[in-house]
Design a protein around this motif. Structure first.
Motif, PDB file in Angstrom:
ATOM      1  N   VAL A  57       0.956  -1.343  -0.059  1.00 47.21           N
ATOM      2  CA  VAL A  57      -0.062  -0.033  -0.054  1.00 47.21           C
ATOM      3  C   VAL A  57       0.832   1.245   0.221  1.00 47.21           C
ATOM      4  O   VAL A  57       0.521   2.223  -0.690  1.00 47.21           O
ATOM      5  N   PHE A  58       1.984   1.131   0.768  1.00 47.07           N
ATOM      6  CA  PHE A  58       2.886   2.581   0.929  1.00 47.07           C
ATOM      7  C   PHE A  58       3.334   2.558  -0.494  1.00 47.07           C
ATOM      8  O   PHE A  58       3.672   3.833  -0.893  1.00 47.07           O
ATOM      9  N   ALA A  59       3.711   1.484  -1.276  1.00 50.62           N
ATOM     10  CA  ALA A  59       4.546   1.870  -2.439  1.00 50.62           C
ATOM     11  C   ALA A  59       3.586   2.429  -3.496  1.00 50.62           C
ATOM     12  O   ALA A  59       4.054   3.368  -4.237  1.00 50.62           O
ATOM     13  N   ALA A  86      14.839  -0.249   6.369  1.00 53.05           N
ATOM     14  CA  ALA A  86      15.612  -0.497   5.182  1.00 53.05           C
ATOM     15  C   ALA A  86      14.462  -0.624   3.771  1.00 53.05           C
ATOM     16  O   ALA A  86      14.651   0.088   2.989  1.00 53.05           O
ATOM     17  N   MET A  87      13.724  -1.452   4.413  1.00 51.09           N
ATOM     18  CA  MET A  87      12.790  -1.897   3.155  1.00 51.09           C
ATOM     19  C   MET A  87      11.941  -0.752   2.829  1.00 51.09           C
ATOM     20  O   MET A  87      11.685  -0.414   1.610  1.00 51.09           O
ATOM     21  N   TYR A  88      11.347   0.253   3.794  1.00 49.31           N
ATOM     22  CA  TYR A  88      10.672   1.282   3.386  1.00 49.31           C
ATOM     23  C   TYR A  88      11.548   2.249   2.892  1.00 49.31           C
ATOM     24  O   TYR A  88      10.870   3.160   1.698  1.00 49.31           O
ATOM     25  N   LEU A  89      12.646   2.569   3.212  1.00 47.82           N
ATOM     26  CA  LEU A  89      13.731   3.246   2.630  1.00 47.82           C
ATOM     27  C   LEU A  89      13.671   3.151   1.045  1.00 47.82           C
ATOM     28  O   LEU A  89      13.721   3.832   0.340  1.00 47.82           O
ATOM     29  N   GLN A  90      13.790   1.878   0.570  1.00 48.57           N
ATOM     30  CA  GLN A  90      13.838   1.354  -0.671  1.00 48.57           C
ATOM     31  C   GLN A  90      12.619   1.621  -1.702  1.00 48.57           C
ATOM     32  O   GLN A  90      12.676   1.762  -2.540  1.00 48.57           O
ATOM     33  N   LEU A  91      11.594   1.860  -0.663  1.00 49.63           N
ATOM     34  CA  LEU A  91      10.259   2.003  -1.211  1.00 49.63           C
ATOM     35  C   LEU A  91       9.993   3.700  -1.207  1.00 49.63           C
ATOM     36  O   LEU A  91       8.913   4.135  -1.778  1.00 49.63           O
ATOM     37  N   GLY A  92      10.887   4.425  -0.834  1.00 52.64           N
ATOM     38  CA  GLY A  92      10.838   5.734  -1.155  1.00 52.64           C
ATOM     39  C   GLY A  92      10.256   6.678   0.229  1.00 52.64           C
ATOM     40  O   GLY A  92       9.811   7.844   0.090  1.00 52.64           O
ATOM     41  N   ALA A  93      10.502   5.874   1.206  1.00 55.22           N
ATOM     42  CA  ALA A  93      10.123   6.769   2.638  1.00 55.22           C
ATOM     43  C   ALA A  93      10.854   7.927   2.705  1.00 55.22           C
ATOM     44  O   ALA A  93      12.031   7.934   2.648  1.00 55.22           O
ATOM     45  N   CYS A 109      18.975   5.414   8.687  1.00 56.07           N
ATOM     46  CA  CYS A 109      18.504   6.541   8.051  1.00 56.07           C
ATOM     47  C   CYS A 109      19.367   7.546   8.139  1.00 56.07           C
ATOM     48  O   CYS A 109      19.377   8.249   7.004  1.00 56.07           O
ATOM     49  N   ASN A 110      20.326   7.778   8.881  1.00 59.69           N
ATOM     50  CA  ASN A 110      21.431   8.683   8.722  1.00 59.69           C
ATOM     51  C   ASN A 110      22.050   8.556   7.589  1.00 59.69           C
ATOM     52  O   ASN A 110      22.529   9.577   6.887  1.00 59.69           O
ATOM     53  N   ARG A 111      22.644   7.184   7.416  1.00 55.44           N
ATOM     54  CA  ARG A 111      23.479   6.886   5.955  1.00 55.44           C
ATOM     55  C   ARG A 111      22.902   7.313   4.938  1.00 55.44           C
ATOM     56  O   ARG A 111      23.549   7.728   3.843  1.00 55.44           O
TER      57      ARG A 111
END
Length: 222
Positions: A57-59, A86-93, A109-111
């Motif tokens: 749904v987030f994607a 990390a998974m959600y960062l890949q989806l554009g969070a 997140c800082n990375r």
């Protein structure tokens, strides 16, 4: 990849002072809620990692917002471990929020220069979160800690940026109390999106309620 970096997201959240918090298993409903909030002046929106396949749904929401709500920063909430972050960062969070503080999430997140806002329940916890780069900390649950907790913390640590979530109401009295106590912003969920209004697809109500709440916040900040 996040569309907006940490600085841009904090500026969006700070300029409006409110982050809607929402979850729905139907991507189409979630998209309409995002658009209704956007039309109401919201520029940062937290979708919560609550149900099965929430990531799917987030994607969909991220892709939708990129086209229909270009200035909206979509973030993910209810994150308690670095793998999920990390998974959600890949989806554009564009930002990550959690009910608790996990320093391992801060590293992930800082990375990527993505804001991580952890849930904190003590002055020490806020201090530890700030040490690892959490510029904005969440006081949760807000209705348990109350405005006196915020006032007490801000006195010796005036540089702190706090977002209060949990029990925040879109009323002049409630929002004014939190802003005057010293919060940077508020996170608001069910009070902004009553179940009956969502079920009836009354998006005009959501837009109007967002405008109203943002008006109260702006007034309280003067």
């Amino acid at each position: 990849m996040a569309k907006f970096d940490k600085i841009a997201v904090l500026n969006k959240i700070g300029s409006t002072g409110m982050v809607p918090v929402f979850y729905h298993k139907d991507a189409e409903v979630a998209k309409k809620v995002v658009k209704a909030c956007y039309d109401g002046g919201v520029r940062a929106f937290e979708f919560t990692n609550r149900g099965d396949f929430a990531q799917e749904v987030f994607a969909e929401i991220v892709k939708f917002a990129a086209k229909e709500c270009p200035e909206m920063a979509i973030g993910i909430g209810s994150i308690v471990d670095p793998a999920t972050a990390a998974m959600y960062l890949q989806l554009g969070a564009n930002f990550v929020v959690g009910p608790l503080f996990n320093p391992e999430i801060a590293k992930v997140c800082n990375r990527r220069s993505v804001a991580y806002t952890p849930g904190c329940g003590s002055v020490s916890e806020v201090g530890f979160a700030q040490e690892v780069g959490c510029d904005l900390c969440k006081v949760f649950p807000g209705d348990v800690y109350g405005t006196n907790f915020v006032k007490g913390l801000m006195a010796p640590m005036p540089w702190s940026k706090l977002m209060v979530t949990g029990g925040v109401e879109p009323t002049k009295e409630n929002l004014t109390a939190w802003i005057k106590a010293g919060v940077f912003c508020v996170g608001m969920g069910s009070k902004l999106f009553p179940n009956d209004k969502v079920a009836a697809e009354d998006w005009a109500y959501v837009t109007a309620k967002c405008k109203e709440a943002l008006g109260y916040i702006a007034e309280a900040r003067k």
